[in-house]
Design a protein around this motif. Structure first.
Motif, short mmCIF file in Angstrom:
data_model
loop_
_atom_site.label_atom_id
_atom_site.label_comp_id
_atom_site.label_asym_id
_atom_site.label_seq_id
_atom_site.Cartn_x
_atom_site.Cartn_y
_atom_site.Cartn_z
N LYS A 125 -30.72 -1.81 -11.75
CA LYS A 125 -30.95 -2.41 -13.02
C LYS A 125 -31.78 -1.22 -14.00
O LYS A 125 -31.62 -0.87 -14.93
CB LYS A 125 -31.92 -3.56 -12.94
CG LYS A 125 -32.42 -4.11 -14.19
CD LYS A 125 -32.98 -5.58 -14.31
CE LYS A 125 -33.05 -5.77 -15.67
NZ LYS A 125 -33.90 -4.84 -16.33
N ALA A 128 -29.62 1.29 -15.29
CA ALA A 128 -28.93 0.63 -16.22
C ALA A 128 -29.65 0.65 -17.67
O ALA A 128 -29.06 1.21 -18.52
CB ALA A 128 -27.99 -0.63 -16.06
N ASP A 129 -30.89 0.48 -17.49
CA ASP A 129 -31.77 0.41 -18.55
C ASP A 129 -31.95 1.93 -19.14
O ASP A 129 -31.98 2.03 -20.10
CB ASP A 129 -33.44 0.02 -17.98
CG ASP A 129 -33.22 -1.23 -17.87
OD1 ASP A 129 -32.17 -2.21 -18.45
OD2 ASP A 129 -34.01 -1.95 -17.28
N ARG A 132 -29.15 2.73 -21.14
CA ARG A 132 -28.90 2.27 -22.43
C ARG A 132 -29.91 2.98 -23.36
O ARG A 132 -29.71 3.18 -24.52
CB ARG A 132 -29.33 0.73 -22.49
CG ARG A 132 -28.44 -0.07 -22.16
CD ARG A 132 -28.50 -1.68 -22.81
NE ARG A 132 -29.92 -2.19 -21.86
CZ ARG A 132 -29.36 -2.91 -20.93
NH1 ARG A 132 -28.03 -3.25 -20.66
NH2 ARG A 132 -30.40 -3.58 -20.21
N ARG A 136 -29.11 4.50 -26.73
CA ARG A 136 -29.95 4.19 -28.12
C ARG A 136 -30.48 5.24 -28.92
O ARG A 136 -30.16 5.13 -30.15
CB ARG A 136 -30.65 3.09 -27.67
CG ARG A 136 -31.47 2.16 -28.74
CD ARG A 136 -32.35 1.26 -28.29
NE ARG A 136 -33.07 0.84 -29.44
CZ ARG A 136 -33.62 -0.44 -29.67
NH1 ARG A 136 -33.35 -1.20 -28.64
NH2 ARG A 136 -34.35 -0.67 -30.74
N ASN A 231 -25.46 -2.24 -28.46
CA ASN A 231 -26.17 -3.19 -27.64
C ASN A 231 -26.00 -4.83 -27.81
O ASN A 231 -26.66 -5.67 -27.70
CB ASN A 231 -27.91 -3.07 -27.82
CG ASN A 231 -28.25 -3.27 -26.58
OD1 ASN A 231 -27.65 -3.21 -25.20
ND2 ASN A 231 -29.54 -3.70 -26.46
N GLN A 233 -23.77 -6.24 -26.35
CA GLN A 233 -23.52 -7.12 -24.80
C GLN A 233 -23.99 -6.05 -23.67
O GLN A 233 -23.95 -4.78 -23.83
CB GLN A 233 -22.08 -7.55 -24.56
CG GLN A 233 -21.06 -6.58 -24.79
CD GLN A 233 -19.65 -7.12 -24.69
OE1 GLN A 233 -19.34 -8.45 -24.63
NE2 GLN A 233 -18.61 -6.22 -24.71
N ARG A 234 -24.19 -6.68 -22.69
CA ARG A 234 -24.46 -5.87 -21.39
C ARG A 234 -23.45 -6.26 -20.11
O ARG A 234 -22.93 -7.38 -20.37
CB ARG A 234 -25.94 -6.02 -21.12
CG ARG A 234 -26.37 -7.44 -20.51
CD ARG A 234 -27.76 -7.43 -20.58
NE ARG A 234 -27.99 -8.82 -19.76
CZ ARG A 234 -28.11 -10.08 -20.57
NH1 ARG A 234 -27.72 -9.87 -21.70
NH2 ARG A 234 -28.46 -11.07 -19.95
N ARG A 244 -17.19 -7.13 -13.00
CA ARG A 244 -18.08 -6.70 -14.07
C ARG A 244 -17.86 -8.16 -15.01
O ARG A 244 -16.61 -8.40 -15.32
CB ARG A 244 -18.06 -5.42 -14.34
CG ARG A 244 -18.80 -4.63 -14.17
CD ARG A 244 -18.42 -3.23 -14.56
NE ARG A 244 -18.00 -3.15 -15.77
CZ ARG A 244 -18.47 -2.28 -16.89
NH1 ARG A 244 -19.58 -1.89 -16.62
NH2 ARG A 244 -17.82 -2.31 -18.03
N ASN A 249 -25.82 -10.02 -25.45
CA ASN A 249 -27.48 -9.83 -25.76
C ASN A 249 -27.92 -10.68 -26.99
O ASN A 249 -27.19 -10.89 -27.81
CB ASN A 249 -27.46 -8.52 -26.03
CG ASN A 249 -27.64 -7.65 -24.71
OD1 ASN A 249 -27.86 -7.98 -23.36
ND2 ASN A 249 -27.39 -6.39 -24.75
#
Ligand code: ZN
Length: 539
Positions: A125, A128-129, A132, A136, A231, A233-234, A244, A249
């Motif tokens: 996780k 993934a963050d 992102r 961004r 961002n 959707q995730r 998957r 979001n």
């Protein structure tokens, strides 16, 4: 203490140490602890499905019958990468009073089993963050990072500009939608005019209208009014199917960056389209929000290979024909009839004695193929042994010719050790027989009947039953024939075994088995009455 070594080779593991290396390391550890290695088990093939790993089954059987006290492996993920699996195996070993020791984690405890999986999940996780955040940052600095939308092309790294040809189509879609054409009509007209869709694919209603709440589909993409959005959707992984899945979001997590040079349509038509879309969404169209059928997503049209979906209250039909108008021979089948045929096929056909015999035969054949793969690795080992022996002989010759012993001692000791390991291994290659419970056919039939019964029962039970049934079916192919539609049911052997052995192998859950490694599947078809069932085993 009597120990068994378990080794597994999987190219998907980051440290792909060979089985030989793993066994050597485990042996060294056992020697240090003064444990006697009584068995060595290994699985050369890659498989996520525990039940189809003869080596692991052998180790568990040895634990059950009390012939070992410890199982040694290089690391916990050699046992399984799946937390649920590891927990199930750990439970069984604890019950048998057998300890599980790994070189990287030490003795595995209950807390360990839980924690390690949790740590993995947190790590993933976190990763993934981070990704992102990085994306961004790039977006805010004006560089485009998300996928390239239809209507644009890349001019330089991260820069994009309007593609005039595609932009004309975007405007046409907005105009036609504004004029009252349905997304389906718009898609069919574009396909009929041979206009290639996004990514060169055909147009469909979802390419045109998509999902408003996720900003998907041409008429929902704010890039066309000059706003880049990121961002929306995730992706999360379904624990049962390992697929998957996109999740929307919340809107306040969306990142919007003005990009006026990318505007294709004006605010007027955008606004009109949104209003029309809103009106359409609020209209209580009868049955438009029908609950999803439990087989949806699994049914395929044989003619075009595309999916099939509910085209009216009673029938499934080819979606390609329905949405895009491009299927040469669209399949159609009555929903109730399909349900009945699928359930009957799963429930009854598989337990007819001749069918079960065929099932066992398939199972045995797959197992034998596995064993042949193992034999290949044995031959590799024999070749290794010959090479090591030759090299040792050369050193002996060199010594005889006066080469100082100091210069070759280290290498010779190494070779001698390697040779001892190889010799020891070659005596222990007897692969255990396939583990098929004699009652499996009966257990399986009962489970499927229970499932079929709970389909019409209480809500949560029905949802669970639908999920399990789906896990047994890989896909259902409908072929149109003069005498009516024929149904091919393609199932997952591992999933079927999981249902039949639930409680014996995977604790009390009746969930589908891990399916991620279903590459290069072995397939066997059974012709049973009018239904053909193909089993595909995880390779
Ligand atoms: Zn079709």
């Amino acid at each position: 203490m009597r120990a068994a070594i378990y080794a597994r080779y999987s190219s998907s593991l980051q440290t792909a140490a060979s089985i030989d290396d793993q066994i050597r390391l485990c042996r060294e550890h056992a020697a240090k602890q003064r444990w006697t290695v009584v068995h060595v088990y290994s699985d050369a093939a890659v498989s996520g499905a525990t039940i189809l790993r003869p080596g692991l089954q052998g180790a568990l059987a040895a634990a059950r019958d009390g012939s070992i006290d410890i199982i040694i492996a290089e690391a916990l993920d050699r046992i399984s990468r799946d937390q649920e699996d590891v927990a199930g195996i750990y439970k069984r070993l604890s019950f048998a009073g057998v300890a599980l020791v790994t070189l990287s984690e030490g003795e595995i405890g209950a807390l360990h089993v839980g924690l390690k999986g949790t740590m993995n999940a947190i790590f993933l996780k976190d990763l993934a963050d981070k990704t992102r955040r990085g994306m961004r940052g790039k977006l805010e600095s004006g560089k485009a990072v998300a996928g390239l939308s239809y209507g644009y092309r890349v001019t330089a790294v991260g820069e994009r500009s309007i593609d005039e040809g595609e932009a004309t189509i975007v405007r046409r879609i907005f105009i036609e939608y504004d004029q009252g054409l349905s997304p389906r009509q718009i898609a069919k007209r574009l396909n009929a005019a041979a206009v290639p869709g996004p990514g060169g694919r055909l147009w469909g209603p979802s390419t045109v209208v998509g999902n408003r709440h996720r900003g998907l589909g041409v008429i929902n993409n704010e890039i066309y009014i000059g706003t880049m959005v990121w961002n929306r959707q995730r992706f999360v992984k379904d624990p049962d199917s390992r697929k998957r899945q996109a999740r929307a979001n919340p809107r306040d997590a969306w990142v919007r960056v003005p990009a006026p040079h990318l505007r294709i349509v004006d605010d007027d038509i955008w606004q009109r389209v949104k209003e029309r879309q809103g009106a359409y969404e609020h209209k209580p169209l009868s049955g438009r929000r029908r609950p999803k059928h439990f087989l949806s997503g699994l049914i395929k049209c044989a003619s075009c290979g595309g999916g099939m979906s509910a085209i009216n209250q009673t029938q499934f039909g080819c979606s390609t024909a329905h949405d895009r108008g491009t299927c040469p021979d669209p399949a159609r089948i009555n929903k109730k009839e399909l349900e009945r045929r699928i359930l009957t096929a799963l429930e009854c056909n598989l337990v007819r004695p001749e069918a079960f015999a065929a099932f066992c035969e398939t199972f045995t054949r797959v197992m034998n193929e596995r064993r042949r793969e193992q034999a290949v690795s044995i031959r590799g080992r024999e070749a290794d042994l010959a090479k090591v022996t030759r090299e040792l002989d050369r050193f002996v010759d060199a010594l005889a010719q006066g080469v100082p012993a100091d210069r070759v001692r280290e290498r010779m000791v190494e070779l001698e050790e390697r040779r001892a390991v190889l010799l020891a291994q070659s005596g222990q290659e007897e692969a255990p027989g396939p583990y098929l419970h004699p009652n499996m056919a009966e257990v399986y039939r009962r489970k499927v009947s229970e499932l079929a019964a709970s389909l019409s029962g209480e809500q949560t039970a029905a949802a669970k039953a639908r999920e399990t049934l789906r896990s047994l079916i890989d896909r259902i192919v409908i072929t149109m024939a003069p005498e009516g539609p024929s149904v091919d049911l393609i199932g997952d052997l591992a999933g079927i075994l999981n249902v039949a052995s639930a409680g014996a192998i995977r604790g009390s859950t009746v969930a589908g088995g891990p399916k991620e490694s279903r590459v290069a599947g072995h397939r066997t078809s059974l012709f049973l009455g009018q239904e053909r069932i193909s089993f595909r085993a995880s390779a």
